[in-house]
Design an enzyme around this catalytic site. Sequence first.
Site, short mmCIF file in Angstrom:
data_model
loop_
_atom_site.label_atom_id
_atom_site.label_comp_id
_atom_site.label_asym_id
_atom_site.label_seq_id
_atom_site.Cartn_x
_atom_site.Cartn_y
_atom_site.Cartn_z
N HIS A 176 0.83 -1.22 0.00
CA HIS A 176 0.00 0.00 0.00
C HIS A 176 0.86 1.26 0.00
O HIS A 176 0.47 2.29 0.55
CB HIS A 176 -0.96 0.01 1.19
N ASN B 205 -10.47 -2.97 1.84
CA ASN B 205 -10.09 -2.94 0.43
C ASN B 205 -11.32 -2.64 -0.42
O ASN B 205 -12.43 -2.49 0.10
CB ASN B 205 -9.50 -4.30 0.00
N TYR C 94 0.08 -4.50 11.58
CA TYR C 94 -0.02 -3.09 11.17
C TYR C 94 0.65 -2.17 12.18
O TYR C 94 1.43 -1.28 11.81
CB TYR C 94 -1.48 -2.71 10.97
#
EC number: 1.11.1.6
Length: 488
Positions: free
Chosen positions: A59, A132, A342
């Site tokens: 990303h 997404n 993350y």
Amino acid sequence: MTVQGEATGPLTTESGAPVADNQNSETAGVGGPVLVQDQLLLEKLAHFNRERIPERVVHARGAGAYGTFTVTADVTKYTRAKFLSQVGKETEVFLRFSTVAGNLGAADAVRDPRGFALKFYTEDGNYDLVGNNTPVFFIRDAIKFPDFIHTQKRDPYTGSQEADNVFDFWGLSPESTHQVTWLFGDRGIPASYRHMDGFGSHTFQWNNEAGEVFWVKYHFKTDQGIKCLTQEEANKLAGEDPDSHQRDLRESIERGDYPSWTVGVQIMPASEAATYRFNPFDLTKVWPHADYPVIEIGKLELNRNPQNIFAEVEQSIFSPAHFVPGIGPSPDKMLQGRLFGYGDAHRYRVGVNADQLPVNRPHATEARTHGRDGFLYDGRHNGAKNYEPNSFGGPAQTNRPLWQPIPVSGETGEADTPRHAEDNDFVQAGNLYRLMSEDEKERLVGNLAGAMSGVTRDDILERAISNFRQADEDFGKRLEAAVQALRG
């Protein structure tokens, strides 16, 4: 499954210990949460997050904007989340769109899933919904994520993305068949960020004031309508205007044409999950709308551009672990891995105090922690004590968890996800194919064949085609013929 090329020795951890199972992460019983004692999972995810600096490993290529989320329906019987507590209530948001595989300098108009990462600045702290533009994903367990992304990135020998790597992994991972069908269909290349839907993709927990639990899936339906590019159109646009999607988003907001999405959720009572016909926590599957209709709950509008791309887009961080009271995780094994991955990526890439940068810190409340020092620390705590409990008036625990506990049972160990009556890696991919018009099928087969024609090994090709044949016989037959025609 026997594959070409015998292993030269056992797979090991970075300290040299042999790996018993590299396919399944360790859980508290079959279907239970992932255990932090799974050193292989943590080692793989932590190492993977540190493979690139300073851009995101995935990303990297993105654009973002601020806006508002407005509640349009009463959902208080499902969740106690304050930002959802009243019809008409508005919450400031920041949304970052992105491609997945490309680096920071890649083009926007490419065949790739799009990230749809949304930060709600709520009065109970920030809630991040990191999704997404597809409702499913390629894999169902985070332990395979580094392996999957390695196939999408540059080969360590050639320095290029290799079709052999891509379709070797997909062919050996039948669970990817559904997402690959999505990716190579008409919606695989959105015309812009404004003209695509968004999804939370994972299953999440909602819980109400009474402590009742519901499983939910989020849907963001674009109010601009779906618009996509063919492969030929995308190839031309990517070469002429690599920044097409970023420019379109910025300019639409500058002229007051604010993009918006209608927000809905599918809601499953917790009691129905165990006996549902397939595993409701499997990220490679959708919940059919006939079983659980999408209920509209709000409107999302983007109406303000960031003033500095680096400060507000590149340094923005999102974590699926950022929940608020009334919302929590599910036993989805991919989600469970992301809860760690993350935050770890952000602490490495931006710094341990990344959450306190202007774009990331809470806007509707104040963060009160005992964390101190480290890169980017601004001294905001002054001389306050840095431990809890303390008798100097420091912040203290509430004794009320954000989400309800999940019952678990069984022995610890590496286990596949629980099997339900209709679990199958191919059924939903076949259903998606059969929903397509004849023209859509032709484009899907053509797109896939074009990508697969670069595969050099026949066994990789046959294995990959076999997955689509199992999804639908006509799908596989057409694909095989199209690939053979392109390969001569």
